[in-house]
Scaffold this motif. Sequence first.
Motif, PDB file in Angstrom:
ATOM      1  N   ARG A 185       0.817  -1.212   0.000  1.00  0.00           N
ATOM      2  CA  ARG A 185       0.000   0.000   0.000  1.00  0.00           C
ATOM      3  C   ARG A 185       0.856   1.269   0.000  1.00  0.00           C
ATOM      4  O   ARG A 185       0.531   2.242  -0.658  1.00  0.00           O
ATOM      5  CB  ARG A 185      -0.916  -0.029   1.233  1.00  0.00           C
ATOM      6  N   ARG A 186       1.983   1.252   0.753  1.00  0.00           N
ATOM      7  CA  ARG A 186       2.796   2.455   0.879  1.00  0.00           C
ATOM      8  C   ARG A 186       3.400   2.836  -0.473  1.00  0.00           C
ATOM      9  O   ARG A 186       3.353   3.986  -0.890  1.00  0.00           O
ATOM     10  CB  ARG A 186       3.875   2.201   1.928  1.00  0.00           C
ATOM     11  N   GLN A 187       3.938   1.793  -1.187  1.00  0.00           N
ATOM     12  CA  GLN A 187       4.552   2.074  -2.483  1.00  0.00           C
ATOM     13  C   GLN A 187       3.494   2.642  -3.442  1.00  0.00           C
ATOM     14  O   GLN A 187       3.754   3.538  -4.213  1.00  0.00           O
ATOM     15  CB  GLN A 187       5.138   0.787  -3.061  1.00  0.00           C
ATOM     16  N   GLU A 188       2.310   2.070  -3.303  1.00  0.00           N
ATOM     17  CA  GLU A 188       1.233   2.496  -4.202  1.00  0.00           C
ATOM     18  C   GLU A 188       0.943   3.986  -4.044  1.00  0.00           C
ATOM     19  O   GLU A 188       0.685   4.701  -4.994  1.00  0.00           O
ATOM     20  CB  GLU A 188       0.006   1.675  -3.854  1.00  0.00           C
ATOM     21  N   THR A 189       0.972   4.454  -2.822  1.00  0.00           N
ATOM     22  CA  THR A 189       0.681   5.849  -2.555  1.00  0.00           C
ATOM     23  C   THR A 189       1.832   6.735  -3.005  1.00  0.00           C
ATOM     24  O   THR A 189       1.636   7.779  -3.611  1.00  0.00           O
ATOM     25  CB  THR A 189       0.450   6.042  -1.049  1.00  0.00           C
ATOM     26  N   ASP A 190       3.038   6.290  -2.744  1.00  0.00           N
ATOM     27  CA  ASP A 190       4.202   7.118  -3.043  1.00  0.00           C
ATOM     28  C   ASP A 190       4.424   7.354  -4.529  1.00  0.00           C
ATOM     29  O   ASP A 190       5.056   8.338  -4.906  1.00  0.00           O
ATOM     30  CB  ASP A 190       5.453   6.477  -2.448  1.00  0.00           C
ATOM     31  N   ILE A 191       3.909   6.476  -5.330  1.00  0.00           N
ATOM     32  CA  ILE A 191       4.205   6.565  -6.756  1.00  0.00           C
ATOM     33  C   ILE A 191       3.739   7.899  -7.353  1.00  0.00           C
ATOM     34  O   ILE A 191       4.310   8.410  -8.301  1.00  0.00           O
ATOM     35  CB  ILE A 191       3.555   5.382  -7.501  1.00  0.00           C
ATOM     36  N   GLN A 192       2.727   8.484  -6.702  1.00  0.00           N
ATOM     37  CA  GLN A 192       2.235   9.763  -7.216  1.00  0.00           C
ATOM     38  C   GLN A 192       3.258  10.880  -7.019  1.00  0.00           C
ATOM     39  O   GLN A 192       3.198  11.899  -7.698  1.00  0.00           O
ATOM     40  CB  GLN A 192       0.943  10.133  -6.489  1.00  0.00           C
ATOM     41  N   HIS A 193       4.136  10.708  -6.066  1.00  0.00           N
ATOM     42  CA  HIS A 193       5.087  11.783  -5.774  1.00  0.00           C
ATOM     43  C   HIS A 193       6.474  11.502  -6.340  1.00  0.00           C
ATOM     44  O   HIS A 193       7.382  12.298  -6.168  1.00  0.00           O
ATOM     45  CB  HIS A 193       5.171  11.986  -4.260  1.00  0.00           C
ATOM     46  N   LEU A 194       6.630  10.411  -6.991  1.00  0.00           N
ATOM     47  CA  LEU A 194       7.950  10.089  -7.541  1.00  0.00           C
ATOM     48  C   LEU A 194       8.277  10.971  -8.723  1.00  0.00           C
ATOM     49  O   LEU A 194       7.400  11.348  -9.503  1.00  0.00           O
ATOM     50  CB  LEU A 194       7.962   8.621  -7.996  1.00  0.00           C
ATOM     51  N   GLN A 195       9.532  11.325  -8.875  1.00  0.00           N
ATOM     52  CA  GLN A 195       9.996  12.040 -10.059  1.00  0.00           C
ATOM     53  C   GLN A 195      10.140  11.027 -11.184  1.00  0.00           C
ATOM     54  O   GLN A 195      10.265   9.824 -10.948  1.00  0.00           O
ATOM     55  CB  GLN A 195      11.359  12.692  -9.768  1.00  0.00           C
ATOM     56  N   LEU A 196      10.179  11.565 -12.390  1.00  0.00           N
ATOM     57  CA  LEU A 196      10.263  10.677 -13.546  1.00  0.00           C
ATOM     58  C   LEU A 196      11.516   9.811 -13.497  1.00  0.00           C
ATOM     59  O   LEU A 196      11.467   8.601 -13.754  1.00  0.00           O
ATOM     60  CB  LEU A 196      10.243  11.506 -14.832  1.00  0.00           C
ATOM     61  N   ASN A 197      12.666  10.444 -13.150  1.00  0.00           N
ATOM     62  CA  ASN A 197      13.908   9.668 -13.162  1.00  0.00           C
ATOM     63  C   ASN A 197      13.885   8.561 -12.117  1.00  0.00           C
ATOM     64  O   ASN A 197      14.463   7.497 -12.302  1.00  0.00           O
ATOM     65  CB  ASN A 197      15.124  10.581 -12.976  1.00  0.00           C
ATOM     66  N   GLU A 198      13.146   8.816 -11.007  1.00  0.00           N
ATOM     67  CA  GLU A 198      13.039   7.763 -10.004  1.00  0.00           C
ATOM     68  C   GLU A 198      12.181   6.612 -10.535  1.00  0.00           C
ATOM     69  O   GLU A 198      12.492   5.446 -10.344  1.00  0.00           O
ATOM     70  CB  GLU A 198      12.414   8.324  -8.721  1.00  0.00           C
ATOM     71  N   MET A 199      11.103   6.983 -11.239  1.00  0.00           N
ATOM     72  CA  MET A 199      10.215   5.944 -11.768  1.00  0.00           C
ATOM     73  C   MET A 199      10.908   5.137 -12.849  1.00  0.00           C
ATOM     74  O   MET A 199      10.623   3.947 -13.040  1.00  0.00           O
ATOM     75  CB  MET A 199       8.947   6.582 -12.358  1.00  0.00           C
ATOM     76  N   LEU A 200      11.819   5.793 -13.572  1.00  0.00           N
ATOM     77  CA  LEU A 200      12.499   5.081 -14.646  1.00  0.00           C
ATOM     78  C   LEU A 200      13.397   3.973 -14.109  1.00  0.00           C
ATOM     79  O   LEU A 200      13.894   3.130 -14.859  1.00  0.00           O
ATOM     80  CB  LEU A 200      13.318   6.049 -15.494  1.00  0.00           C
ATOM     81  N   GLY A 201      13.642   4.007 -12.809  1.00  0.00           N
ATOM     82  CA  GLY A 201      14.406   2.933 -12.202  1.00  0.00           C
ATOM     83  C   GLY A 201      13.669   1.602 -12.280  1.00  0.00           C
ATOM     84  O   GLY A 201      14.280   0.527 -12.298  1.00  0.00           O
ATOM     85  N   ASN A 202      12.365   1.695 -12.347  1.00  0.00           N
ATOM     86  CA  ASN A 202      11.563   0.483 -12.508  1.00  0.00           C
ATOM     87  C   ASN A 202      11.681  -0.011 -13.956  1.00  0.00           C
ATOM     88  O   ASN A 202      11.409   0.750 -14.893  1.00  0.00           O
ATOM     89  CB  ASN A 202      10.104   0.822 -12.181  1.00  0.00           C
ATOM     90  N   PRO A 203      12.102  -1.263 -14.159  1.00  0.00           N
ATOM     91  CA  PRO A 203      12.326  -1.754 -15.530  1.00  0.00           C
ATOM     92  C   PRO A 203      11.070  -1.722 -16.386  1.00  0.00           C
ATOM     93  O   PRO A 203      11.136  -1.477 -17.584  1.00  0.00           O
ATOM     94  CB  PRO A 203      12.817  -3.192 -15.327  1.00  0.00           C
ATOM     95  N   HIS A 204       9.912  -1.919 -15.768  1.00  0.00           N
ATOM     96  CA  HIS A 204       8.670  -1.885 -16.565  1.00  0.00           C
ATOM     97  C   HIS A 204       8.411  -0.481 -17.083  1.00  0.00           C
ATOM     98  O   HIS A 204       8.128  -0.264 -18.255  1.00  0.00           O
ATOM     99  CB  HIS A 204       7.487  -2.351 -15.703  1.00  0.00           C
ATOM    100  N   VAL A 205       8.535   0.467 -16.153  1.00  0.00           N
ATOM    101  CA  VAL A 205       8.301   1.858 -16.550  1.00  0.00           C
ATOM    102  C   VAL A 205       9.351   2.281 -17.570  1.00  0.00           C
ATOM    103  O   VAL A 205       9.044   2.971 -18.546  1.00  0.00           O
ATOM    104  CB  VAL A 205       8.347   2.774 -15.305  1.00  0.00           C
TER     105      VAL A 205
END
Length: 680
Positions: A36-56
């Motif tokens: 649940r925590r990760q799910e909520t935080d994703i809204q505040h992540l910067q793009l470069n942080e999200m790009l760390g996820n291989p799917h994204v």
Amino acid sequence: MFPNAFMASGSSSSSFPAAGLYLTSPSAIRTPHFNRRQETDIQHLQLNEMLGNPHVFRLWNQYQGATERLLQESEEQKKLLQQINMLAAETHALRAELAEFRYCHNQQGLPTGTPRERFSLSPSDSTSQTAAGFMDVKPVVNGGGAMRPESYDRCVLWTIDDCQHYGLVTEKNASRPPMEKCVRNSQGETISASEFNAIKTTARMLVNIHLVPLGTPADPAAKMMTKTRKYYKKYFLQNFKDVLDKLEAQEPLLALCAARWKAEHILANCLTAIVDAEKAAKKKDAGGGLESDDGVSVAPSTKRQRKKTAEEEFGAESKKKRRRNHADSVRLKESAPPAPPLLDTPISEQLSTLGPSQSQSVVSRSLVPTSARSKVEVNFIYVDQSYSSLKSEFTERFSSIKDAIHLLNAMESSPDFKFGKSSDDFVAFLARIKDLDPNEPSLSEDDLDASWGHYQFTGGRLTCSTVLTNWDAVGGCEFACDLIAAALKTCKVARHLCFERNIEATSYLSDVYLENVISKLWDLWKSAGGPVEKGKAKAVDTTDGQTPDPRPSDVATQHVAGDKSVSLGAVEPTPSSSNNTLAVQNQDISTGDGDSGQGLKAEFEQLLKTLLKDDLWTLVKTNSITLPAPTKQRTKQDLISAILQDPKALAGSFAESARNMVHERKIRKGKTVSGKDSKS
DNA sequence: CTATATCTGGATCGTCGCAT
DNA sequence: ATGCGACGATCCAGATATAG
């Protein structure tokens, strides 16, 4: 509404991932590994942080790649557009040259040629103006030059001055003679009332098809003007000239004059009538139970009552002023920006249906230069030609075309039926429907917006009738589906064009052509002996597996059941069937074999009854229906009976004409009816 | 028979060109 | 610049045709 199809069909062909780019809904990307925590935080992540996820990261790369490809394709498109522009300019130049050449050639041979062989220019015609329409219309359209040919007597009324000579005009209005007495044959004899009515009907038809659907120009003055001859000559000169050409082509007697004055007068009358009718409808809407602008209670009255009311309420002195004020108020009402229904509910629907490509289309739109006519991006509109996709289009959006489902079911069950090579005409016809760009600068106004599809389906010698001659010409189910998908696309593009240009269209020509295509293909399929699904309409008798003559007149009545189910289905859904589900329709058709001949004839009769007597005359005339010798003045019922007795009336072309006529009448009716509805 | 659609003719206004 | 006449465009009233 239809634009949902963009999503349905567009998404299937899109190269974009179905989800993941928007990130509007966190749940959309939820996976079992996220707490649940990760799910909520994703809204505040910067793009470069999200790009760390291989799917994204993978999605991002795909997105970038797609954007690049789109940009490249836009550049390619621009280049192609430039090439098209150059070719179009070249075509125009050649057309002008040809027109000039023919003009000179015919001028030289003037004394010996018959008038119909001559090409003439009215005083207002320039070569460039005439040339464009010249290739599309029959080359013998214009009968009259400024000078009356010696072969004609003056009583043909070549010029309007001749009307004065024969006392057909009054002193006070010398420029407007009664046209019924002015339209004459080559011997100078007046025509019958029915012939004149047929001419007026043709004019109304052309006006309704080619002028009425035209949108209002951006010029604010245009919104103030009533849509009479002056308006169309000012804002749609080429369209107006094209209609004159078409009218003269269809009614050659109108060509027996100088400068097309006869056709122009007929059109002017027609336009005035339309304007008057609209005004009357509006006036009625405004007047019903309400007070007039003068504070006088106005009953929903006839014209005679109107006169009485006016004279009672106003003295003769104030009459003039009142008239003008009233006219102004009518103008103001007409010019007032109408509530834009397109912008109310459909906009969200339409925008939402643009789907994933919408965000990209912004990129390509920015590349499109603005011009006098705003360019509209339509490349994102796509129709999948798979059977399931096509069927869903016809069940969800074009359910009135019931033969479409029959045809698609039949083709799906026998996809390899008579597979072969399409005719060259079919290939060219299909390519034109598929590839024509509404931003093509050489297109005239009456080929765009609500009339989009007009050029593709009627331009030059390639039309449904000339191309779809037999199933061999089509070449197979695959190509038929291709054509259906292309026709569906024109319907969608037409709607999108109207939407983008803020045009309120009550109907679309493309819908009529789509119906034509289906009707034709279904005819061809059955004529070729194509297997028809069990429980569906029966195929035409295909004895010994041979391909029968599609419509031999002597056997037409014998095959009334099979044949008429085709034409009638295309003509108009009957009240009983139009609202039913497909299953019910199929059942109806399948059980109607035994006595359907009479039933369908009655159905056809019903259809004909919806037409006016004028329309029936036009049908009789244009289809060379044989009429019995008249004993008295023909009533409408006489005409219908005569039509029903002629085997030609059961042919597809007749039904097609009738259907088109009903459609046009509906459009016209729709306007007045909608006016009445809005009142109540 | 009534209501409606369509058409024509008269009246009026606006625009243009010409004369003053 | 102003006045005048010719001409065209438009509106309205009434007549006629047609549908219901």
